[in-house]
Design a protein around this motif. Sequence first.
Motif, mmCIF file in Angstrom:
data_model
loop_
_atom_site.group_PDB
_atom_site.id
_atom_site.type_symbol
_atom_site.label_atom_id
_atom_site.label_comp_id
_atom_site.label_asym_id
_atom_site.label_seq_id
_atom_site.Cartn_x
_atom_site.Cartn_y
_atom_site.Cartn_z
ATOM 1 N N ARG A 20 16.492 -61.164 17.036
ATOM 2 C CA ARG A 20 16.770 -60.980 18.450
ATOM 3 C C ARG A 20 15.536 -61.185 19.327
ATOM 4 N N ALA A 21 14.336 -60.992 18.772
ATOM 5 C CA ALA A 21 13.108 -61.127 19.563
ATOM 6 C C ALA A 21 12.898 -62.585 19.984
ATOM 7 N N PRO A 22 12.432 -62.815 21.200
ATOM 8 C CA PRO A 22 12.289 -64.186 21.700
ATOM 9 C C PRO A 22 11.244 -65.013 20.979
ATOM 10 N N VAL A 23 10.380 -64.406 20.158
ATOM 11 C CA VAL A 23 9.374 -65.183 19.436
ATOM 12 C C VAL A 23 9.941 -65.848 18.193
ATOM 13 N N ASN A 24 11.168 -65.500 17.784
ATOM 14 C CA ASN A 24 11.784 -66.149 16.636
ATOM 15 C C ASN A 24 12.084 -67.608 16.936
ATOM 16 N N ASP A 25 12.095 -68.436 15.892
ATOM 17 C CA ASP A 25 12.491 -69.829 16.082
ATOM 18 C C ASP A 25 13.977 -69.932 16.385
ATOM 19 N N LEU A 26 14.792 -69.103 15.729
ATOM 20 C CA LEU A 26 16.226 -69.056 16.001
ATOM 21 C C LEU A 26 16.530 -67.691 16.603
ATOM 22 N N VAL A 27 16.777 -67.675 17.920
ATOM 23 C CA VAL A 27 16.998 -66.428 18.649
ATOM 24 C C VAL A 27 18.491 -66.145 18.711
ATOM 25 N N ILE A 28 18.909 -64.968 18.216
ATOM 26 C CA ILE A 28 20.312 -64.570 18.231
ATOM 27 C C ILE A 28 20.418 -63.255 18.981
ATOM 28 N N ASN A 29 21.044 -63.286 20.140
ATOM 29 C CA ASN A 29 21.135 -62.110 21.004
ATOM 30 C C ASN A 29 22.379 -61.294 20.665
ATOM 31 N N GLY A 30 22.318 -60.542 19.584
ATOM 32 C CA GLY A 30 23.419 -59.675 19.198
ATOM 33 C C GLY A 30 22.934 -58.257 19.006
ATOM 34 N N THR A 31 23.737 -57.275 19.379
ATOM 35 C CA THR A 31 23.312 -55.878 19.275
ATOM 36 C C THR A 31 23.126 -55.439 17.833
ATOM 37 N N ASP A 73 26.939 -73.114 2.321
ATOM 38 C CA ASP A 73 26.865 -71.653 2.218
ATOM 39 C C ASP A 73 26.930 -71.010 3.600
ATOM 40 N N ILE A 74 27.503 -69.797 3.633
ATOM 41 C CA ILE A 74 27.599 -69.025 4.862
ATOM 42 C C ILE A 74 26.619 -67.862 4.796
ATOM 43 N N VAL A 75 25.783 -67.753 5.826
ATOM 44 C CA VAL A 75 24.822 -66.663 5.940
ATOM 45 C C VAL A 75 25.293 -65.719 7.031
ATOM 46 N N GLY A 76 25.372 -64.426 6.709
ATOM 47 C CA GLY A 76 25.724 -63.421 7.696
ATOM 48 C C GLY A 76 24.483 -62.709 8.183
ATOM 49 N N ILE A 77 24.272 -62.716 9.491
ATOM 50 C CA ILE A 77 23.158 -61.974 10.090
ATOM 51 C C ILE A 77 23.770 -60.735 10.716
ATOM 52 N N GLY A 78 23.714 -59.605 9.977
ATOM 53 C CA GLY A 78 24.475 -58.436 10.390
ATOM 54 C C GLY A 78 25.958 -58.703 10.172
ATOM 55 N N PRO A 79 26.805 -57.822 10.664
ATOM 56 C CA PRO A 79 28.246 -57.968 10.416
ATOM 57 C C PRO A 79 28.949 -58.983 11.307
ATOM 58 N N ASP A 80 28.292 -59.447 12.394
ATOM 59 C CA ASP A 80 29.010 -60.223 13.403
ATOM 60 C C ASP A 80 28.623 -61.697 13.491
ATOM 61 N N THR A 81 27.422 -62.064 13.065
ATOM 62 C CA THR A 81 26.926 -63.422 13.263
ATOM 63 C C THR A 81 26.952 -64.201 11.959
ATOM 64 N N ARG A 82 27.550 -65.386 12.006
ATOM 65 C CA ARG A 82 27.617 -66.229 10.816
ATOM 66 C C ARG A 82 26.903 -67.557 11.064
ATOM 67 N N LEU A 83 26.130 -67.972 10.064
ATOM 68 C CA LEU A 83 25.448 -69.256 10.082
ATOM 69 C C LEU A 83 25.942 -70.071 8.893
ATOM 70 N N LYS A 84 26.128 -71.356 9.098
ATOM 71 C CA LYS A 84 26.529 -72.240 8.006
ATOM 72 C C LYS A 84 25.421 -73.253 7.764
ATOM 73 N N LEU A 85 24.994 -73.377 6.507
ATOM 74 C CA LEU A 85 23.955 -74.322 6.149
ATOM 75 C C LEU A 85 24.608 -75.664 5.797
ATOM 76 N N VAL A 86 24.167 -76.731 6.465
ATOM 77 C CA VAL A 86 24.722 -78.060 6.199
ATOM 78 C C VAL A 86 23.576 -79.045 6.033
ATOM 79 N N ALA A 87 23.825 -80.112 5.280
ATOM 80 C CA ALA A 87 22.838 -81.172 5.148
ATOM 81 C C ALA A 87 22.676 -81.875 6.488
ATOM 82 N N SER A 88 21.444 -82.152 6.869
ATOM 83 C CA SER A 88 21.190 -82.809 8.147
ATOM 84 C C SER A 88 21.757 -84.208 8.152
ATOM 85 N N ILE A 89 22.330 -84.592 9.279
ATOM 86 C CA ILE A 89 22.782 -85.962 9.474
ATOM 87 C C ILE A 89 21.653 -86.704 10.169
ATOM 88 N N GLU A 90 21.094 -87.675 9.471
ATOM 89 C CA GLU A 90 19.983 -88.418 10.050
ATOM 90 C C GLU A 90 20.484 -89.315 11.173
#
Length: 321
Positions: free
Chosen positions: A28-39, A83-100
């Motif tokens: 949640r902190a703004p210094v992260n590369d991936l900022v997720i604003n969830g309580t 793969d699905i990554v859960g950041i806490g109970p509410d936020t989901r991230l999906k890892l995919v191969a980059s499309i060049e």
Amino acid sequence: MFDLQVLSAAGDVVYLHRLSGRPCPVGRAPVNDLVINGTMVSQFHALMWVEGDKAFIRDLGSRNGTFHNGDRIKGSQELGAGDIVGIGPDTRLKLVASIETDIPLHGLVVQEEATGVCFPIRGDRLHFGGTEECEVLTAEGDGRMATIIVSGESEIWLGEGTEDRPLELGTLFEVAGQGYKVVQRESLLETTAIPTRLPASGRYPYRVNATLDGPTGPEAVVKDLVRDIEYKVEAENRAVLLYLLTRQWVGDAEVSETARGWCSNETLLTGVWGRNAQDDNKLHVLVYRLRNELKKVGFDPWFLEKRRRYTRLRLLEAEVD
């Protein structure tokens, strides 16, 4: 290389973040590369990184946990595409191969003057407005209000309405009463918050069918393949212009995306008005009027792109007779 897709509750992709060799802190902190604003997201929630052709994640002692395909992570965990990554109970991230893509992923960002918050320009378009397709959401307006357009490696333009003008790095401009400037990300402090949005693509989901031999003369049909909007351009000069640009786009099938479809002003002036036409202003007015016509029926006017002495279309499909 991998991308992280941030998913909505319905499973739609609402953000995109590209992983690289540099570790990517998430939280949640703004210094992260991936900022997720969830309580339910900790200030510093997890760390992700890539080694060779593999991706990994480690929980950073978060209160609500980090999950891999539904299982809570303890220590580090290897990840695979899909793969699905859960950041806490509410936020989901999906890892995919980059499309060049040959659309550059450069280091330019738009910085809001009042707050210092920055918005990466991940393709060659960044949109301001009040709809979900816009990377920079504005308080005023319920549609797309302005567009940053990156041309080549050094030219930056601001499009508003159906007019565009060049921008210099660091020069202040306004959209909906807010001040912004385009800067290089490397010139920013590491503490700058970088919201992550799905990158705007310079290729629009449009198809153009153009002919010089329609029932009543030249005509061109423009179709939005996503929204199923279709519009016929029948005014002769505008239809001929679209025919010439579409023909160039089709002929450049083997050319890279960044170079595809450019047609010189001289070619267009001769094609529309004949051999003696030399007035660039006539072409500028014609492009302006065509953009206005297409904008009124729901098309983004910036798929018709004009740079100095060249003009082109940004399309997904096309056909000329």
